[in-house]
Design an enzyme around this catalytic site. Structure first.
Site: not given
Ligand code: IPM
Ligand code: MG
Length: 347
Positions: A136, A186, A218, A242, A246
């Site tokens: 970001y 990750k 993942d 982020d 959701d």
């Protein structure tokens, strides 16, 4: 005097923040509210998504109540003028590095979740998302390659002190809950994630009472729909957080129910629903105000030191939901205002 900056923003933002202010006002806590435009509304008023008067107000205030920003109307603008820059700018300017996103299933919403009832009803977690770093805020742009093709790039980077301070928030949050922290990264591919993992393990030494685990992002996405009840506190970076928040919100019934807090190290906070501006239903009085009302409760708890008032709001929302109050996102017909009325009645 306790000053709350109210930044309604775009789309359904004004509708849902108005109801949260109404609930806060009903509690008679002596709060003063001051409103300013932000996002597309900021651009319309002042030519910038985060007008300087709005940023000043946010700095002066004891806490910020934020609605939502964004509308496809602004898609043609250069990136620095788009509505989303307002929230990113506020996070950076106020040093709001710690994003708390609780996700739990309210009793009565078991069938609103897309997951099977017996899987959904166990959801009760907090996602701790780092908010000031990662892709970001890394260097970004579109540049020509040596052979003349356009190449987009966004640098993913975390410094160890950035990881350390969010890790402490994660461990302390876990201490106040079931004592389980799952760090999501990750590390099998990314060096940024390897450093993240190393630092989280270092910090863990200070919290022997917290059980730390690690999960690749993942796999975490898969586990969130397979068995979300396994998670207590998830600690992760800006981009992964982020996405996963959701996902967790839908598992919990509706994105319209989930609040969030973004905190700096001085207790200052910005509170917003995790949903967006939903331009498709804006102005119709159909949005669910609960996520913003619950964000106001988080504000009372984390910035204003009024935990008892926060508990009352959360209990009132739970009572309203248990009593059958439902906006459209929850399969009902109540308007934004009527949903807030049901919360006020329970209060
Ligand atoms: C969120 C939003 C923002 C983000 C956007 C609006 C910039 O999706 O708060 O989750 O990506 O952080
Ligand atoms: Mg998001």
């Amino acid at each position: 005097m306790t000053l709350i900056a109210v930044l309604p923003g775009d789309g359904i933002g004004p509708e849902v923040t108005a109801e949260a202010v109404r609930v806060l006002t009903a509690l008679d806590l002596g709060l003063t509210f001051e409103e300013a435009p932000v996002g597309g509304a900021g651009y319309d008023a002042d030519g910038h998504p985060l007008p300087s008067a709005t940023l000043d107000l946010a700095r002066r205030a004891d806490a910020v109540l934020f609605g939502a920003v964004g509308d496809t109307r602004y898609d043609g603008l250069e990136r620095r003028l788009r509505p989303e820059q307002a929230i990113l700018g506020l996070r950076a300017a106020l040093g709001l590095f710690a994003n708390l996103r609780p996700a739990r299933l309210f009793k009565g919403l078991e069938d609103a979740s897309t997951l099977k009832r017996e899987v959904a009803e166990r959801i009760d977690m907090v996602i701790i998302r780092e908010l000031n770093g990662d892709v970001y805020f890394g260097e970004k742009g579109i540049r020509p390659t040596a052979d003349g093709r356009r190449q987009g790039y966004d640098v993913m980077a975390y410094a160890e002190d950035e990881v350390r301070r969010i890790a402490h928030v994660g461990f302390r949050t876990a201490q106040g809950r079931k004592g389980r922290l799952c760090s999501v990264d990750k590390a099998n591919v990314l060096e940024t994630s390897q450093l993240w993992r190393d630092v989280v393990i270092e910090v863990a030494a200070e919290y022997p009472d917290v059980a730390l685990s690690h999960m690749y992002v993942d796999n975490a996405a898969m586990q969130l729909v397979r068995d979300p009840g396994q998670f207590d506190v998830i600690l992760t970076g800006n981009l992964f957080g982020d996405i996963l928040s959701d996902q967790a919100s839908m598992c919990a019934g509706s994105i319209g129910m989930l609040p969030s807090a973004a905190l700096n190290d001085g207790g200052k906070g910005l509170y917003e629903p995790i949903h967006g501006s939903a331009p498709d239903i804006a102005g119709q009085g159909r949005a669910n105000p609960c996520a913003t009302i619950l964000s106001a409760a988080m504000m009372l708890r984390h910035s204003l030191n009024r935990p008892e008032a926060a508990d009352r709001i959360e209990a009132a929302v739970a009572t309203a939901i248990a009593g059958g109050a439902r906006t459209a996102d929850l399969g009902g017909t109540l308007s934004t205002r009527a949903m807030a009325d049901a919360v006020l009645a329970a209060l």
